[in-house]
Design an enzyme around this catalytic site. Sequence first.
Site, mmCIF file in Angstrom:
data_model
loop_
_atom_site.group_PDB
_atom_site.id
_atom_site.type_symbol
_atom_site.label_atom_id
_atom_site.label_comp_id
_atom_site.label_asym_id
_atom_site.label_seq_id
_atom_site.Cartn_x
_atom_site.Cartn_y
_atom_site.Cartn_z
ATOM 1 N N LYS A 128 0.813 -1.216 0.000
ATOM 2 C CA LYS A 128 0.000 0.000 0.000
ATOM 3 C C LYS A 128 0.849 1.268 0.000
ATOM 4 O O LYS A 128 0.512 2.231 -0.692
ATOM 5 C CB LYS A 128 -0.959 0.006 1.183
ATOM 6 C CG LYS A 128 -0.318 0.216 2.528
ATOM 7 C CD LYS A 128 -1.350 0.330 3.636
ATOM 8 C CE LYS A 128 -0.686 0.531 4.981
ATOM 9 N NZ LYS A 128 0.081 1.777 5.063
ATOM 10 N N THR A 129 1.952 1.281 0.768
ATOM 11 C CA THR A 129 2.772 2.490 0.829
ATOM 12 C C THR A 129 3.406 2.772 -0.521
ATOM 13 O O THR A 129 3.456 3.923 -0.983
ATOM 14 C CB THR A 129 3.857 2.353 1.911
ATOM 15 O OG1 THR A 129 3.236 2.078 3.164
ATOM 16 C CG2 THR A 129 4.664 3.635 2.025
ATOM 17 N N ASP A 188 -3.267 7.946 4.129
ATOM 18 C CA ASP A 188 -2.848 6.584 4.455
ATOM 19 C C ASP A 188 -3.563 6.121 5.726
ATOM 20 O O ASP A 188 -3.951 6.939 6.569
ATOM 21 C CB ASP A 188 -1.335 6.574 4.680
ATOM 22 C CG ASP A 188 -0.749 5.178 4.692
ATOM 23 O OD1 ASP A 188 -1.457 4.226 4.300
ATOM 24 O OD2 ASP A 188 0.421 5.029 5.095
ATOM 25 N N GLU A 189 -3.741 4.810 5.886
ATOM 26 C CA GLU A 189 -4.341 4.209 7.089
ATOM 27 C C GLU A 189 -5.689 4.864 7.420
ATOM 28 O O GLU A 189 -5.971 5.209 8.578
ATOM 29 C CB GLU A 189 -3.389 4.326 8.286
ATOM 30 C CG GLU A 189 -2.017 3.733 8.073
ATOM 31 C CD GLU A 189 -1.999 2.203 8.096
ATOM 32 O OE1 GLU A 189 -3.084 1.607 8.106
ATOM 33 O OE2 GLU A 189 -0.895 1.637 8.089
ATOM 34 N N GLN A 215 -7.352 -4.342 9.680
ATOM 35 C CA GLN A 215 -6.233 -3.961 10.544
ATOM 36 C C GLN A 215 -6.561 -2.733 11.388
ATOM 37 O O GLN A 215 -5.666 -2.025 11.835
ATOM 38 C CB GLN A 215 -4.982 -3.707 9.695
ATOM 39 C CG GLN A 215 -4.503 -4.943 8.955
ATOM 40 C CD GLN A 215 -3.191 -4.715 8.226
ATOM 41 O OE1 GLN A 215 -2.129 -4.605 8.831
ATOM 42 N NE2 GLN A 215 -3.263 -4.635 6.904
ATOM 43 N N ARG A 271 2.089 -10.453 10.568
ATOM 44 C CA ARG A 271 3.439 -9.881 10.704
ATOM 45 C C ARG A 271 4.495 -10.891 10.268
ATOM 46 O O ARG A 271 5.640 -10.533 10.015
ATOM 47 C CB ARG A 271 3.740 -9.503 12.165
ATOM 48 C CG ARG A 271 2.843 -8.457 12.814
ATOM 49 C CD ARG A 271 2.636 -7.223 11.987
ATOM 50 N NE ARG A 271 1.443 -7.348 11.151
ATOM 51 C CZ ARG A 271 1.175 -6.599 10.092
ATOM 52 N NH1 ARG A 271 2.049 -5.706 9.691
ATOM 53 N NH2 ARG A 271 0.060 -6.758 9.397
#
Length: 603
Positions: free
Chosen positions: A34-35, A212-213, A243, A555
């Site tokens: 995503k980043t 973002d987020e 998330q 993770r």
Amino acid sequence: MPSGQKNDLNPQQQAAVNHQDGPILIVAGAGSGKTRTLTSRLLQLIKNGIAPSNIIAITFTNKAAKEMKDRIISEARPATGEAFVGTFHSLGVRILKREAKLLKRTAAFTIFDADDSLSLIRKLMKAADISKDQYSPMKLRSKISSVKNELLDPRDFLDKVALRIFEDYESAMIKSNAFDFDDLIEKVVVVFDNHPAVLEKYQNQFRYILVDEYQDVNTSQYRFVKLLADKHKNLGVVGDDAQSIYRFRGSDFRNFLNFENDWPKAKVIKLEQNYRSTANIITAASALIQNNKLQKPKELWTENNDGKLIKAVRNTDADQEADYVANSIGEAVYAQDNSSSASQFAILYRTNAQSRSVEQALIVANMPYKIFGGLKFYERKEVKDIIAALRLASNPKDAISIDRLTKNFRKAIAANLIKELPRLCKELKILELINFFLHDTNYFDYLAKNFKNPQERIENINELISFAGDFDNLPDFLERVSLLQSADAPTQSPAISGRVLSPVNLMTIHLAKGLEFDNVFVIGCNEGILPHQMSYGSMDELEEERRLMYVAMTRARQDLCLSFYGTPSRFIYEIPPELTEFVNLATNNDRLPDEDEMYIEDY
């Protein structure tokens, strides 16, 4: 770039990057890049002729902003110029410096941190002759923060006394030419709401907005973004409702789920290819999260190999669990034919109190470790306070412990502790001495009135009590604690074949979000811990606990171990059994207990 992704964007990432005008929702699964997609989208806008000064990219942390800036610098072909990349709060500061006069401040305002705000509230309470026994300054600060973050009317939300302090607080902030941290968003919203011409000025400046987020925005951040984007509607948000784990901070993932209602013409693109984890981990995590009712469904997949089965390990108690984890890491790192770095091992837990047993096991195993974003167990204030009381009980001449108790408690309370503890040491057992200290200092009330996380601190105390209960006498307990503390920070890390051993990573699941490791151990996968017992009364909170488990599992790149003792977490039973390998260290039974059997045992 996530582990395993090549330089080329996949078709879904490319579609998100190429979208220019109009709202777009990018649903980005764990490890889906995503980043990189957000950064590439910003660069593409500039390449398409959009002036950098007309673009803002908003992140939640300075770390994320730096990562994006670094990628822009390394990947930029055209100059990025004045494109803003930063946090909500840094953008708020930039706007408030220009518009401070509308809020009766100057551009040279001070930003109060949490301690500054708390000190001011205490001063105002004293001036209003409101005692700490009547109102907790910490709770008042929390209420004031909620008013601002949730854009509440204080007259509806606060009682008479709290409202008076709130009004005095706001007046004092103006006199001090200051804003607090919550003001950096809320006061910008106030300006936008009350001054349409000012809002339009920033709408015309910031024509393209990337966030973002987005699943983590709270009410004031949501309103901030919506007002800015309302004119040109070029809002692009990236996030993953699976998330969303920061409800306790005020985030509301429903803003993410409702994006298409807010922006009916929004384009929706799902990034579903995971580049981070093995197929078994992705399949297991996806099966788990499908049990949540409130979500935007997606089908996470990967081209990575199946990898190993996920280990589900049953232990007798927390100490056996910690020994298993420490020994497993030690065997992997010290193996001569294995180049594993300890830094690629992470031990994740739901509550900070769980670190005690793991820290102890790692010290015994001569494995260096670091706690990400937190203090080691015996460095935590509430633990040090109790240890100081026990040391004084054992040794009335312990000047350091006397000094700590004198500084931390009122004169009369400290004097009574200094007088009574050595006497009671001859009569009471360890747990009784701890109980005397907690009762005599009214310690739990002390924590509630002075700290924003009293429940977490109480969990640390309970963990210390549990450990102390294993000892027959106080000297043995204090000796063990002292040895653990002295071994806690070796002057140098042990070496393997000439190379210094890197530390194992310990952290809460909340702090692990955004990170990835080759090997992950999730400890305490028990009912009552994960999910936490305080979530049992609410379906929304149980679903957030499931999202926590999902974040923990995703993770891991290669190896994942879910460890428990007592009653296994319901979440373990939501993982397809063919993806798990059950290891039972508690009994000779080689199968995971039937879910119904486990609940019959407990109830």
